[in-house]
Design a protein around this motif. Structure first.
Motif, mmCIF file in Angstrom:
data_model
loop_
_atom_site.group_PDB
_atom_site.id
_atom_site.type_symbol
_atom_site.label_atom_id
_atom_site.label_comp_id
_atom_site.label_asym_id
_atom_site.label_seq_id
_atom_site.Cartn_x
_atom_site.Cartn_y
_atom_site.Cartn_z
ATOM 1 N N GLU A 1 -4.303 5.854 9.301
ATOM 2 C CA GLU A 1 -3.382 6.611 8.456
ATOM 3 C C GLU A 1 -2.917 5.733 7.298
ATOM 4 O OE1 GLU A 1 -0.079 8.273 10.514
ATOM 5 O OE2 GLU A 1 -1.252 9.813 11.524
ATOM 6 N N GLY A 2 -3.198 6.189 6.086
ATOM 7 C CA GLY A 2 -2.756 5.445 4.915
ATOM 8 C C GLY A 2 -1.397 5.915 4.440
ATOM 9 N N PHE A 3 -1.217 7.236 4.377
ATOM 10 C CA PHE A 3 0.042 7.828 3.944
ATOM 11 C C PHE A 3 0.427 8.946 4.911
ATOM 12 C CE2 PHE A 3 -1.227 5.604 0.221
ATOM 13 C CZ PHE A 3 -0.065 5.332 -0.497
ATOM 14 N N ARG A 4 1.706 8.998 5.199
ATOM 15 C CA ARG A 4 2.208 10.002 6.140
ATOM 16 C C ARG A 4 3.431 10.681 5.534
ATOM 17 N NH1 ARG A 4 1.534 11.452 11.288
ATOM 18 N NH2 ARG A 4 3.296 12.264 12.451
ATOM 19 N N PHE A 5 3.495 12.011 5.677
ATOM 20 C CA PHE A 5 4.632 12.779 5.185
ATOM 21 C C PHE A 5 4.952 13.859 6.201
ATOM 22 C CE2 PHE A 5 6.305 16.473 2.817
ATOM 23 C CZ PHE A 5 7.451 15.902 2.277
ATOM 24 N N MET A 6 6.134 13.739 6.826
ATOM 25 C CA MET A 6 6.550 14.667 7.876
ATOM 26 C C MET A 6 5.495 14.676 8.988
ATOM 27 S SD MET A 6 8.421 17.605 5.539
ATOM 28 C CE MET A 6 9.267 18.378 6.913
ATOM 29 N N ASN A 7 4.867 15.806 9.250
ATOM 30 C CA ASN A 7 3.901 15.862 10.348
ATOM 31 C C ASN A 7 2.451 15.834 9.860
ATOM 32 O OD1 ASN A 7 5.907 16.074 12.381
ATOM 33 N ND2 ASN A 7 6.164 18.250 11.885
ATOM 34 N N GLU A 8 2.262 15.470 8.597
ATOM 35 C CA GLU A 8 0.917 15.421 8.028
ATOM 36 C C GLU A 8 0.581 13.986 7.631
ATOM 37 O OE1 GLU A 8 0.341 19.708 5.939
ATOM 38 O OE2 GLU A 8 1.547 18.252 4.821
ATOM 39 N N ALA A 9 -0.702 13.713 7.541
ATOM 40 C CA ALA A 9 -1.123 12.355 7.172
ATOM 41 C C ALA A 9 -2.474 12.410 6.481
ATOM 42 C CB ALA A 9 -1.200 11.460 8.408
ATOM 43 N N LEU A 10 -2.743 11.363 5.707
ATOM 44 C CA LEU A 10 -4.043 11.152 5.089
ATOM 45 C C LEU A 10 -4.570 9.810 5.557
ATOM 46 C CD1 LEU A 10 -3.449 12.155 1.344
ATOM 47 C CD2 LEU A 10 -5.020 13.289 2.926
ATOM 48 N N THR A 11 -5.785 9.811 6.104
ATOM 49 C CA THR A 11 -6.406 8.531 6.410
ATOM 50 C C THR A 11 -6.846 7.887 5.092
ATOM 51 O OG1 THR A 11 -8.653 9.414 6.580
ATOM 52 C CG2 THR A 11 -7.280 9.454 8.593
ATOM 53 N N TYR A 12 -7.169 6.617 5.154
ATOM 54 C CA TYR A 12 -7.618 5.950 3.940
ATOM 55 C C TYR A 12 -8.907 6.581 3.406
ATOM 56 C CZ TYR A 12 -4.146 2.244 4.041
ATOM 57 O OH TYR A 12 -2.973 1.548 3.987
ATOM 58 N N GLU A 13 -9.787 6.994 4.300
ATOM 59 C CA GLU A 13 -11.036 7.623 3.858
ATOM 60 C C GLU A 13 -10.746 8.967 3.196
ATOM 61 O OE1 GLU A 13 -15.496 8.031 5.557
ATOM 62 O OE2 GLU A 13 -13.926 8.784 6.896
ATOM 63 N N GLU A 14 -9.866 9.764 3.808
ATOM 64 C CA GLU A 14 -9.520 11.062 3.229
ATOM 65 C C GLU A 14 -8.888 10.901 1.853
ATOM 66 O OE1 GLU A 14 -8.585 13.675 7.277
ATOM 67 O OE2 GLU A 14 -7.022 12.410 6.389
ATOM 68 N N LEU A 15 -7.979 9.930 1.736
ATOM 69 C CA LEU A 15 -7.328 9.702 0.447
ATOM 70 C C LEU A 15 -8.329 9.230 -0.603
ATOM 71 C CD1 LEU A 15 -4.925 9.479 -1.414
ATOM 72 C CD2 LEU A 15 -4.345 7.284 -0.357
ATOM 73 N N ASN A 16 -9.252 8.391 -0.191
ATOM 74 C CA ASN A 16 -10.252 7.901 -1.135
ATOM 75 C C ASN A 16 -11.134 9.040 -1.639
ATOM 76 O OD1 ASN A 16 -11.619 5.765 -2.536
ATOM 77 N ND2 ASN A 16 -13.281 5.922 -1.050
#
Length: 523
Positions: free
Chosen positions: A20-35
């Motif tokens: 998990e690179g970034f998390r907001f409330m109950n959602e998250a983005l992995t580093y791969e997803e964010l990239n």
């Protein structure tokens, strides 16, 4: 090797794709997803005509899309400009026009305001993140993420290229934009991550909004060290008890915010009933921390180390002072020592370096320093202090406008501003700008805005007003007027009225006397 800010997320995705690179409330983005998502956004921006050096606005509340927007813009070779959704539309329109902004990235939650912006901004070419029917073409997030990136060609970016612009107040009432490059932003990311030993196990609480310069810790320092950034929802920031619960639930290890937020947690956060043992660093920046409150908080959180960070937005941060134990007295704590790749000097009114122990203006030379002010070469030149060296070269320092003193231990002590610029609630603002906004009201004849310490020791903006003869206007109407012309952090907490002002011998308003009258409760 990482040379630009956009490479940070690419490297993180390579090393820790599923983390998990970034998390907001109950959602998250992995580093791969964010990239991937940020690359898809960059691809769409380039296809829409974005070129290197273009300025792109980010107009949204805290959410995961802010991270996608930041890195997507950087990958496209453009510079991002945070546009605070809580400031007046007129101020947003000024920023758009000032930097000839052609694109904005937003979310559907801002549709109502985006319609007003689209109507008033002549330079806008397109808006990303929504699909409403307005005169400016829009591209939804679904459309952005639907396109494959197999054939996308990355934009070539250098460290000296523009990365982000942060608008701050101006003494003329006109906001000015501070320009930071990939080089200055990356230098800051490395210094913060190294100094506080960010690592893959850390969870960084991103309490700062995107338009506040310390937000770079969460957006750049954290992913550089493979940490997880917890984006704190706006709603939690208004309720200290709720914020306490969130910090504990998310097991945040590194906190950074303005002191006021920490004071609110101390006084209203119900901290005795929560386990904050995950915290290992508490970083505060933006304004002076009242020592009695700092001591009390350190006693509540004895397991954590505390650090006072100092720096104007032009350098973001340049000195630090770590505290292992609560301060024994109520004397102000130092702003500390310079951190890596930084040099500070103290000069007098004649630009001569003073001896140790003498108070003067602090000037800073550092790798994190701005490139200059956008479209304002005259102001940029005035902000530099230049020291000639051998061979006809110069060392260029930024004039902070802050009064400081170096003590015998080599630590710097802060002694306030040498002009009318102050820091309140973590934001740097010009008191003259608030006065100019109030003077726009046709019922106001004269106004003096000052900052005082209220009964709890927190800085408070007070506007003292003399109305035009016969005029009648109440405080609520004036506050509503302020909201149309000023960002929330610049709106006075208190408005007072005087029939006439105390004045100096030359007839000018004596703000020193007004401040004294307010402290003595004579107004």
């Amino acid at each position: 090797m990482i040379y630009t800010l956009s490479q940070i997320i690419e490297n993180s995705a390579l090393k820790f794709p599923n983390k998990e690179g970034f998390r907001f409330m109950n959602e998250a983005l992995t580093y791969e997803e964010l990239n991937i998502k940020s690359t898809q956004l960059a691809q769409q921006l380039v296809q829409d005509g974005v070129q290197k050096g273009d300025r792109i606005g980010i107009y949204m509340n805290r959410c995961l899309e802010t991270a996608i927007a930041v890195y997507g813009i950087l990958k496209a070779g453009a510079a991002y400009i945070p546009l605070d959704p809580f400031i007046p539309i007129s101020r947003v329109l000024f920023m758009i026009g000032d930097c000839n902004m052609k694109h904005i990235i937003t979310t559907p939650a801002q549709n109502k305001k985006i319609k007003l912006i689209a109507e008033g901004a002549e330079s806008l070419h397109s808006i990303f993140g929504t699909s409403i029917d307005i005169k400016v073409p829009t591209i939804s997030w679904d459309q952005v993420f639907a396109k494959p990136i197999d054939n996308y060609k990355p934009v070539w970016i250098l460290g000296e290229d523009l990365a982000f612009l942060l608008y701050t107040s101006g003494s003329t009432g006109t906001p000015k934009a501070v320009m930071h490059t990939h080089q200055s932003g990356l230098a800051l990311a490395r210094l913060a991550a190294d100094l506080y030993n960010f690592g893959p196990d850390d969870r960084i609480g991103n309490f700062a909004p995107l338009h506040f310069d310390p937000s770079t810790f969460g957006y750049f320092s954290a992913p550089l060290a493979f940490s997880t950034t917890i984006i704190i929802p706006d709603a939690h920031l208004k309720f200290p008890a709720s914020l306490s619960e969130l910090v504990v639930k998310e097991k945040i290890t590194i906190w950074y915010s303005v002191p006021l937020m920490l004071i609110q947690i101390l006084l209203k956060g119900n901290i005795e009933n929560h386990d904050f043992s995950s915290l290992r660093w508490v970083l505060f920046i933006g304004e002076v921390f009242i020592v009695k409150h700092l001591r009390a908080l350190m006693q509540k959180w004895p397991h954590a180390k505390f650090s006072n960070l100092y720096g104007p937005v032009e350098v973001i941060a340049c000195t630090y002072f770590n505290l292992d134990t609560p301060p024994p007295t109520n004397d102000p704590i130092p702003i500390g020592q310079v951190w890596g790749d930084t040099e500070c000097k103290i000069i007098d009114s004649n630009d001569k370096v003073v001896e140790k122990g003498v108070i003067g203006e602090l000037v800073v030379r550092t790798a994190t320093m701005m490139k200059g002010y956008w479209n304002n070469e005259e102001l940029t030149e005035k902000s530099w202090y230049k020291e000639k060296i051998a061979g006809g070269y110069e060392h260029v320092f930024y004039r902070t406008g802050d009064l400081a003193q170096e003590n015998e231990e080599g630590l710097y002590l802060f002694h306030g501003r040498n002009d009318r610029q102050v820091k309140v609630r973590g934001y740097r603002l010009e008191l003259d700008e608030i006065e100019l906004a109030l003077l726009k009201n046709h019922e106001v004849e004269e106004v003096a805005v000052v900052v005082i310490d209220n009964d709890t020791g927190v800085k408070e903006i007070v506007a003292v007003i003399r109305l035009i003869n016969g005029a009648k206007i109440d405080v609520d109407n004036l506050l509503s007027f302020c909201r149309l012309h000023l960002p929330p952090y610049a709106i006075p907490e208190t408005i007072k009225f005087l029939d006439d002002f105390p004045r100096t011998g030359s007839g000018k308003i004596s703000r020193v006397e007004i401040t004294k009258m307010l402290k003595d409760k004579e107004i």
